[in-house]
Design an enzyme around this catalytic site. Structure first.
Site, short mmCIF file in Angstrom:
data_model
loop_
_atom_site.label_atom_id
_atom_site.label_comp_id
_atom_site.label_asym_id
_atom_site.label_seq_id
_atom_site.Cartn_x
_atom_site.Cartn_y
_atom_site.Cartn_z
N SER A 50 -28.35 -54.13 7.61
CA SER A 50 -27.08 -53.41 7.77
C SER A 50 -26.23 -55.34 7.78
CB SER A 50 -25.97 -52.25 7.83
OG SER A 50 -26.50 -52.51 9.39
N ASP A 83 -29.34 -53.42 3.57
CA ASP A 83 -28.80 -52.07 3.05
C ASP A 83 -27.00 -52.30 2.69
OD1 ASP A 83 -28.46 -49.41 3.15
OD2 ASP A 83 -28.11 -49.69 5.43
N GLY A 185 -23.98 -40.85 8.53
CA GLY A 185 -23.57 -41.05 9.63
C GLY A 185 -24.04 -39.16 10.23
N HIS A 215 -29.74 -42.17 -0.17
CA HIS A 215 -28.96 -42.32 0.55
C HIS A 215 -28.37 -41.46 1.62
CE1 HIS A 215 -27.86 -46.83 0.53
NE2 HIS A 215 -28.47 -46.62 -0.32
N ASN A 258 -33.49 -43.12 3.01
CA ASN A 258 -32.34 -43.73 3.57
C ASN A 258 -32.43 -43.10 5.10
OD1 ASN A 258 -32.30 -45.61 1.77
ND2 ASN A 258 -30.23 -46.08 2.40
N ASP A 260 -30.89 -44.22 8.84
CA ASP A 260 -30.13 -44.19 10.20
C ASP A 260 -29.93 -43.26 11.40
OD1 ASP A 260 -28.78 -46.10 12.05
OD2 ASP A 260 -27.82 -47.06 10.53
N ARG A 264 -31.23 -43.80 15.14
CA ARG A 264 -29.58 -43.22 16.77
C ARG A 264 -29.08 -42.51 17.73
NH1 ARG A 264 -24.27 -45.53 13.38
NH2 ARG A 264 -26.06 -47.89 12.50
P1 13P Z 1 -27.80 -41.19 8.12
O1 13P Z 1 -26.83 -42.43 8.39
O2 13P Z 1 -27.88 -40.61 6.98
O3 13P Z 1 -29.48 -42.12 8.73
O4 13P Z 1 -27.80 -43.02 6.45
C1 13P Z 1 -28.50 -43.99 6.16
C2 13P Z 1 -28.37 -44.30 4.79
O5 13P Z 1 -28.44 -44.33 3.93
C3 13P Z 1 -28.28 -46.16 5.42
O6 13P Z 1 -28.24 -47.14 4.44
O1 G3H Z 2 -25.22 -47.12 5.44
C1 G3H Z 2 -24.95 -47.26 7.37
C2 G3H Z 2 -26.39 -47.09 7.66
O2 G3H Z 2 -25.83 -46.23 9.11
C3 G3H Z 2 -26.22 -48.95 8.20
O3 G3H Z 2 -24.81 -48.39 9.32
O4 G3H Z 2 -23.68 -50.79 8.69
O5 G3H Z 2 -23.64 -49.39 10.87
O6 G3H Z 2 -25.35 -50.54 10.54
P1 G3H Z 2 -24.47 -50.24 9.77
ZN ZN Z 3 -26.69 -45.68 3.06
#
Ligand code: 13P
Ligand code: G3H
Ligand code: ZN
Length: 316
Positions: A50, A83, A185, A215, A258, A260, A264
């Site tokens: 990102s 991203d 999130g 996503h 996707n 993230d 975390r």
């Molecule tokens: P999550 O917050 O559900 O992991 O989604 C991540 C995401 O879409 C990153 O682009």
């Molecule tokens: O789209 C959201 C992803 O979890 C990336 O998050 O922008 O805090 O790195 P970030």
């Molecule tokens: Zn996303």
């Protein structure tokens, strides 16, 4: 083998009813946890970065870490993806930095502007053999520094299936992120999790053979949520997308999923556990190591949820 783009991965995923995991990376431990899982499960991989990751770790460090992952895993196709690129300039910079795939997310702009910005990115990226993901409809949750649609309003901002053919034809984008009820999130739903499978189905019918992206696909796994809450954290209402829903979407036209937040939470849960159980510990390897291991186990499990375990060779 060098970094690859996502064309072959998406073709195989689409034709064989699975999806590729796109995992966000911010540092070495997260990357190693993900990569050791895909190496063991022999799965194709998208590592995504990102704008926040670029400013946190710096592109040169992240690229060097990913280059090592690619070099050490010649039998695994790995794509490096931007991203949520917000502007043409960000996407251009990433193309110039060696990304093999970029996302231009102009979905918060009016429809015609989304088309114009996406088209400009596609022209530049395609000239450099880089593929482009775009977004139509709006997701919820927090995305970079932008707060998206609230959990209550998700259903009002879903992708309109009547726009997708026009959008893809006019922009030339290679894949499309659809708003289908997910959000970014750890707080995706207030009550029963519900995805708009009808939107995925309708968009899929209008764009046969075309890869869609989901996503906001973390599941907010109970194991990590419980550890975080047990060891001093405060995430009692966190709720994600059930894994059965991810598997169902992966069998449809969704070719990229996707994740993230689950990374975390795995890392945070283990660090909290070590800190609580061994308050005298101050060697970072002793808490980042278990965090990395938790990521590895979690990603291995996800690859089976997505159906891409064992598919590395056919995606080369
Ligand atoms: P999550 O917050 O559900 O992991 O989604 C991540 C995401 O879409 C990153 O682009
Ligand atoms: O789209 C959201 C992803 O979890 C990336 O998050 O922008 O805090 O790195 P970030
Ligand atoms: Zn996303």
């Amino acid at each position: 083998m060098a970094l690859v783009d996502t064309k072959k991965m998406f073709e195989m995923a689409y034709n064989n009813g699975y999806a590729i995991g796109a995992f966000n990376v911010n540092n070495m431990e997260i990357t190693q946890g993900i990569v050791s899982a895909i190496a063991e499960e022999k799965a194709p991989l998208i590592l995504q970065i990102s704008r926040g990751a670029r400013s946190y770790a710096s592109m040169s460090y992240l690229k060097a870490i990913i280059d090592v992952a690619v070099k050490e895993n010649p039998g695994i196709p790995i794509a490096m993806h931007l991203d949520h690129g917000d502007t043409f300039e960000t996407c251009k910079q990433c193309v110039d930095d060696g990304f093999t795939s970029v996302m231009i997310d102009a979905s918060s702009h009016p429809y015609e502007d989304n088309i114009a910005i996406t088209k400009k990115v596609v022209e530049y990226a395609h000239d450099h053999d880089v593929v482009v993901e775009a977004e139509l409809g709006q997701l919820g949750g927090i995305e970079e520094d932008v707060v998206g649609v609230s959990a209550d309003d998700l259903s009002k901002h879903l992708t309109d299936p009547d726009q997708v053919v026009d959008f893809v034809e006019k922009t030339g984008c290679d894949s499309l992120a659809v708003a289908c009820g997910t959000s970014h999130g750890a707080y995706k739903f207030k009550s029963e999790p519900k995805l708009a499978f009808d939107v995925i189905e309708e968009v899929g019918e209008k764009l046969p053979g075309y890869p869609l992206v989901m996503h906001g696909s973390s599941s907010v796994l109970k194991e990590f949520k419980d550890l975080i809450n047990k060891y001093g954290g405060d995430m009692p209402d966190a709720m994600g997308v059930p894994e059965e829903a991810i598997s169902k979407a992966a069998k449809m036209a969704i070719c990229k999923v996707n994740i993230d937040t689950d990374l975390r939470m795995a890392l945070t849960a283990k660090i909290r556990q070590v800190f609580a159980e061994k308050p005298s510990e101050f060697d970072p390897r002793k808490y980042l190591g278990p965090g990395r291991e938790a990521i590895r186990e979690m990603v291995k499990r996800k690859l089976h949820v997505l159906g891409c375990a064992g598919k590395a060779a056919e995606c080369m």
